[in-house]
Design an enzyme around this catalytic site. Sequence first.
Site, PDB file in Angstrom:
ATOM      1  N   GLY B 368      54.693  20.855  16.969  1.00  0.00           N
ATOM      2  CA  GLY B 368      55.225  21.119  18.294  1.00  0.00           C
ATOM      3  C   GLY B 368      56.534  20.400  18.532  1.00  0.00           C
ATOM      4  N   SER B 369      56.726  19.930  19.746  1.00  0.00           N
ATOM      5  CA  SER B 369      58.026  19.406  20.146  1.00  0.00           C
ATOM      6  C   SER B 369      58.457  18.180  19.362  1.00  0.00           C
ATOM      7  CB  SER B 369      58.006  19.066  21.635  1.00  0.00           C
ATOM      8  OG  SER B 369      57.664  20.225  22.343  1.00  0.00           O
ATOM      9  N   THR B 370      57.489  17.480  18.758  1.00  0.00           N
ATOM     10  CA  THR B 370      57.873  16.345  17.938  1.00  0.00           C
ATOM     11  C   THR B 370      58.873  16.785  16.869  1.00  0.00           C
ATOM     12  OG1 THR B 370      55.669  15.505  18.278  1.00  0.00           O
ATOM     13  CG2 THR B 370      56.939  14.472  16.537  1.00  0.00           C
TER      14      THR B 370
END
Lengths: 399, 656
Positions: B368-370
């Site tokens: 995800g956004s990581t």
Amino acid sequence: MMSRADRTVLSEWWWTVDRLLLGSLLVLMMVGIVLCLAASPPVAARLGIADPFHFVDRQVMFLIPAIFVLFGTSFLQPRTIRRICVVVFAVFLVLLFATLVLGPEVKGARRWLNLAGVTVQPSEFLKPAFVVLAAWLFSESGKRPEMPAQLLAIALLGSVLLPLVMQPDFGQTTLVCLVWGALFFLAGLRWIWMVGLAGAGASGLLIAYKFVPHVTKRIDRFLDPASGDTYQVDTALESFRHGGWLGQGPGEGTVKRILPDGHTDFVFAVAAEEFGIILCLILLALFAFIILRSLNRALKEQDPFSRFAATGLAMLFGLQASINMAVNVHLMPAKGMTLPFISYGGSSLISLAFGMGMLLALSRSRPGAAAMAALSEPMQPPKSGVLATPVEIPHAEAA
Amino acid sequence: MTPSFSIPAPLAKAGRLLGRAGAATGRVLGRMGGVAGLFLLDLLWRMVRAVGMAFYGILRWIVLRIYRLCRWFVMRAIGLVLFSYHASIFIVRGLFGLDRVDQETVARARLKLIILAFSLVFVAIAGRLTILALTSDPNGTRGGGSEAVASARPDIVDRNGDVIAIDVRSPSLFAEPKRLIDPDETLEGLLKVLPDLDVAEVRARLNSGKGFAWLKREITPAQQRAIYRLGFPGIGFVRENRRIYPDGPTFSHVLGNVNVDNQGIAGLEKYVDNRGLAELHLAGLATDRQQEPVALAMDSRVQHALRDELLKARDKFKAKAAMGLVTNVRTGEVVSMVSLPDFDPNQSGDPRDNAHLNRLTTGVFEMGSTFKSLSFAMALDSGKVTLGSSFDARGALSFGRFAIHDFHAEGRVLSVPEIYIYSSNVGTAKMVLSLGVEAHKAFLRKMGQLDRLRTELPESAEPIVPRRWGEVNSATIAFGHGIAVAPLQAVMAVNSMVNGGYLIPPTFMKRSEEEAMQVATRVLKPETSDKMRYLLRLNVEKGSGKSANVPGYNVGAKTGTAEKVVNGRYAHNKLLTSFTAVFPMEKPQYLLLVMLDEPQPTPETHGYATSGWNAAPTAGKIVERIAPMLNVAPRQTPLNSDQMLRDIGQKVADRR
């Protein structure tokens, strides 16, 4: 105790028999039982026999008739021995040939016969009879050169070698050949013949080496340990090293559990591991005493037949013992040879008792017997009653 | 013998000649000079003659002596040779019976020869036996002792020297069924002491009739004493090494475990075996050998704190799984690693059990956004995008039937820092696509995201990478969907963004910064790292990471919320939330990753289950607890991201 004045058969036997020799043989038998107690339980376990002392029981069972045979035979007269040996030889030669047809194949060889539930190895019984007969023929060849005794002796050897080689049993073949050769040697074989015989023996060995795979393997292994599996000999040597001077103690051996044929061919190694090399040296001394004493008595013997037969029987015993011990300590290539009276084996025990009984009988002190035999035998065979008391003869002559 | 002084004729003649010559000389001298010279010359001559004769006498005496001695020896030697020749002929003829006097003599002689031969054979055997006895080794054992059954392992200690795995010797019970007298009675007695024995199996073993059978491995000394007192024959004990993990499940996944023979079968225990201990075991040398302890990079205090907070978070948010990872960004050391659920390595369990899965290395996830951080690092590092660039984040980005939306759509043109703190999918995708698919792929490969990451842990997983990588893949991968990597792998990449641009392979063993630099590769420019740190800090100050802003520690962080794939579709209510926190931001030292699998909304989170509501506060609590343990000093003044931005310009100028 018996009096020297007694003139019973038993008393005469007691005073004329070589008591030290007899005692050593009995000691040897007892040691055999003790070592069987040490060496056979692991073998029984390996073979899946429930009773660990199965082999000990059987050894003791065979020991009783063996002792009877030993004592019984030692009472016999030389002439009776000769006659018995002819019969024994004839019977067991037939049985020996029968093994080739009827015998079950064990480890690639047919050596055993099953007679009424008892497994018999005819070659074991044939050996002492053969030696006595060969000794008789050689002694005759000296006494009566007109008889073709030497040719007969060669024929005798041939008749035994043929089935032995066919079995095949190279241990027994070697033994028989060596004893026969030694007797021929004693009978005054010319040196040129001796070289010829040695050559024949060597070429026989060479042929065996070339054409019989397992002989090839054994000799190769002895000469070059890296060439094949030397597990048995290595394990035996480890037994000696593990035992040391004083041994690990009765029942404390561990190498014996993995030593193949620990109760038969390699019982000497088991003895070393449990009871120490000192016991091995004592055992060796006992064998040496028996053999050298018998040969020494043969040296003093007057009668040629008795001398030849006693020498032959002592050599049979001595060669078997020394070859077995030499194999155990890796001075010789492995050969299926048991240690007399020590290794487990019913047939071998009784046959050895028979052979040693004859040796005792032949080495009984009979002063003047030779002269008597030389004088009386060719002319008119005296009745057995006269010869039954041979001790009287010198007294009669002296008087 | 007295020396003789008689002069042989030739010498006397020479003497006389010399004398005459001397006299002639004397006459000449006399005629020339006088009588004194003559007298002196005569005296000299007499002295010379006397000395010479003395020498001659001594010499003659010595020569004579030597001659006589030699003659004596030679005669004796000849005599000896002759004697032995005759003697040997005599012996040989006698022994071999060559004289052929009569058969009996021959036979006797040859019998003596046979006796001699036998004696020699016996002497040879006795000699050989003596040699064997002298070279014997009665104490030597064959096949090794029973102590070798279970092998010793080195202790494992954490970075501070605290023991986290140790060998304890404990007895094991065996039977020699052959020696048992009554197996049933024996079994009855054993059951009194060990009620948990499997009756049917033990009965079968006792009745097997074999030489050896294990009954129970690793019993307590008290049980051993009790069984010993039963007094049954054919029952024995072997002391074996048993592995003990004092911290129980705390280090479960990292340490792995050992089998009943004390051989490592998972985790670092297996690694220890693979380093050569297994060979030692095979050679039987590992027994009771004092072995160097293995020092890990792990810190058991941090591990305890991390595990404690994760357990609380898992319970609070009813998550299926919780994961936490602390690494030293400068050395790549894994300081702490927790994957819940975990297991107790002291108990042997089923390795197929879910709890035995180390999700951080063996699990692969869409991060995800990581993963957006990687996209930003790539964009900033390329030089084509700066912090001042902006991208249109209005509406959705469509590829055929796919459309990419923003979670919190701003619906305007966003600058690069804005894209980051609002976590705009559309903006990130556009930014990445502006650099091209191939560049994206090459960058991710450089960052180690496309290949399997190997560490000391034997367990690892291959990332799941799209086989055909088109624009749409790059667009989704830009914000962390469409590619699944192991969390440890992603952390390695994030480390490089904050440590000055070095990609350092993670390790579980202690490592200094110098050692780390030898294995590090530069993947980003230093100023890119500075910019990323600014973005991370900015995100805590103004973006989704606010709840992790622990006072004093100047945390920089990025949230990540990924939708899980259920039956081939992204499920909106099954989330994998993650939170990456780096501290202290002015000079980053440690990175903390917290991940929660399917956290549920709670009343406190107002129905939200995204990262900012669960992973972020958890991470905040963890930083608060572990930062003091990791020797990170709290600062009085909070770090201002604006200040950082100004510093970047200064630093860039300095480097030039």
